[in-house]
Scaffold this active site. Structure first.
Site, PDB file in Angstrom:
ATOM      1  N   CYS A 132     -22.199   7.083  -3.378  1.00  0.00           N
ATOM      2  CA  CYS A 132     -21.946   5.627  -3.351  1.00  0.00           C
ATOM      3  C   CYS A 132     -20.456   5.279  -3.391  1.00  0.00           C
ATOM      4  O   CYS A 132     -19.982   4.410  -2.649  1.00  0.00           O
ATOM      5  CB  CYS A 132     -22.684   4.943  -4.498  1.00  0.00           C
ATOM      6  N   HIS A 252     -19.726  -0.819  -7.765  1.00  0.00           N
ATOM      7  CA  HIS A 252     -18.585   0.006  -8.130  1.00  0.00           C
ATOM      8  C   HIS A 252     -17.317  -0.703  -7.641  1.00  0.00           C
ATOM      9  O   HIS A 252     -17.294  -1.274  -6.553  1.00  0.00           O
ATOM     10  CB  HIS A 252     -18.649   1.373  -7.445  1.00  0.00           C
TER      11      HIS A 252
HETATM   12  O1  L14 Z   1     -24.140  11.842  -5.823  1.00  0.00           O
HETATM   13  O2  L14 Z   1     -24.348   8.847 -11.965  1.00  0.00           O
HETATM   14  O3  L14 Z   1     -25.402  10.351  -4.974  1.00  0.00           O
HETATM   15  O4  L14 Z   1     -23.639   7.103 -10.905  1.00  0.00           O
HETATM   16  C1  L14 Z   1     -24.423   8.901  -7.253  1.00  0.00           C
HETATM   17  C2  L14 Z   1     -24.533   8.176  -8.563  1.00  0.00           C
HETATM   18  C3  L14 Z   1     -24.699  11.073  -8.433  1.00  0.00           C
HETATM   19  C4  L14 Z   1     -24.757  10.330  -9.745  1.00  0.00           C
HETATM   20  C5  L14 Z   1     -24.868  10.861  -5.951  1.00  0.00           C
HETATM   21  C6  L14 Z   1     -24.027   8.264 -10.927  1.00  0.00           C
HETATM   22  C7  L14 Z   1     -25.117  10.219  -7.293  1.00  0.00           C
HETATM   23  C8  L14 Z   1     -24.009   9.026  -9.636  1.00  0.00           C
END
Ligand code: L14
Length: 348
Positions: A132, A252
């Site tokens: 993300c 984010h």
């Molecule tokens: O790699 O804890 O797609 O916010 C993205 C969100 C891994 C964990 C990924 C989190 C996830 C992340």
């Protein structure tokens, strides 16, 4: 042979934070769905979810679940993807995978449609949806790279709790209530489920997202570094990242420092390319205190950019603030966009 106009879809991880968003957006976007299979772990099987006024019962995912499926959207964690995505492909489905399981696999395109749509056509059954934080950053970097060249990127993130899932949201809520009521906060999940230590996220900032790597960076930071180079076809780009979790639920935010190749640029030059870029909304006017925030970006599809400033020491350096809904462009929407372009371009 008549061409298909609607497709058999499967959503794996249907009860999770991203899966729920995907189902909601398939409906909102009127995606051409013929049938929709909702799959999950054994634990969540039996729940029902409404899609276009029809109740669908969630089933436990097994290899045979993918018989007859055209497109399978996975977001049930890396181990589920590693186990079941190849089974789905074997049965003729194209997989769009939202986990980190295949992102750096050379045979797997890693795609943000606004940046590298063309990579989709080289798929061998699996296309990976990037992390993300990476997605929103490369969406903003792409127009700058295309117009002016790009040498260096340094990013610090301010990430929402929902990226870690519905349980993490609940933890933030409970801790906040406990703190305000003068009770002791219990930390059982964040920063990382299953890691040795847990810290409260409420009224705090945690400089750890995902597990630590041997080089001292976290996996989230390394994902941003490696995925950015792959998506932008820029092996020589210098990228550094610091990823931090903050106590809000959605979107984010990122402070991004870029060093462009072209000399002598001004803020207005960056505004010019950003305001016309696909999927980007420029919200940048200090005179009226205009800039995006996690709250203003929530529930929107676009990536918002503001606070563009020229570095005071380096003529080629610029600072930007990039915000987007982590579950929408950061996950569900980017996944659905990949599926849409698979269909539109006849790359299925
Ligand atoms: O790699 O804890 O797609 O916010 C993205 C969100 C891994 C964990 C990924 C989190 C996830 C992340």
């Amino acid at each position: 042979m008549t061409e298909k106009t609607a497709y058999n879809l499967a959503v794996v991880g249907a009860t999770g934070a991203v899966g729920q968003k995907i189902i909601e957006m398939l409906e909102d976007k009127d995606f051409p769905v013929q049938t929709l299979k909702l799959l999950s772990s054994e634990r969540s099987a039996g729940k029902t979810i409404t899609f276009k006024n029809t109740e669908i019962t969630v089933e436990a995912a097994v290899p045979e679940s993918f018989d007859g499926v055209d497109i399978a959207l996975f977001s049930a964690g890396g181990s589920v993807s590693k186990q079941l995505a190849p089974e789905a492909v074997k049965r003729g489905a194209v997989v769009v995978d939202n986990t980190s399981a295949f992102r750096m696999d050379e045979k797997v395109p890693l795609v943000v449609p606004e940046v590298n749509e063309g990579d989709i056509q080289h798929h061998q059954g699996i296309i990976a949806n990037p992390n993300c934080s990476t997605i929103q950053m490369v969406a903003a970097l792409k127009p700058i790279q295309a117009a002016f060249g790009l040498n260096r990127v340094i990013v610090s993130t301010y990430q929402a709790v929902s990226g870690a899932g519905n349980q993490a949201n609940l933890e933030l809520e409970t801790q906040s209530r406990d703190y305000l009521e003068g009770n002791e906060m219990k930390a059982e999940l964040l920063p990382v489920k299953g890691d040795e230590k847990h810290y409260p996220i409420a009224f705090n900032a945690l400089p750890q997202i995902d597990v630590f790597q041997e080089n001292g960076y976290t996996f989230e930071e390394m994902k941003m570094i490696n995925e950015t180079k792959k998506i932008m076809h820029a092996e020589d780009l210098s990228v550094a990242a610091t990823c931090v979790r903050l106590p809000f639920f959605t979107s984010h935010a990122e402070s991004v420092y870029v060093e462009v190749e072209k000399a002598g640029l001004q803020v207005a030059d960056l505004w010019d390319v950003l305001k016309d870029a696909e999927g980007i909304i420029l919200e940048d006017d200090p005179a009226t205190q205009t800039y995006p925030t996690p709250q203003s970006a929530a529930n929107k599809e676009e990536v918002f950019v503001g606070r563009v400033r020229k570095d005071l020491n380096d003529d080629n350096g610029f600072h930007l603030w990039v915000v987007s809904d982590n579950l929408i462009k950061g996950a569900a929407w980017n996944t659905i966009q990949i599926a849409e372009r698979l269909i539109q371009n006849k790359w299925l």
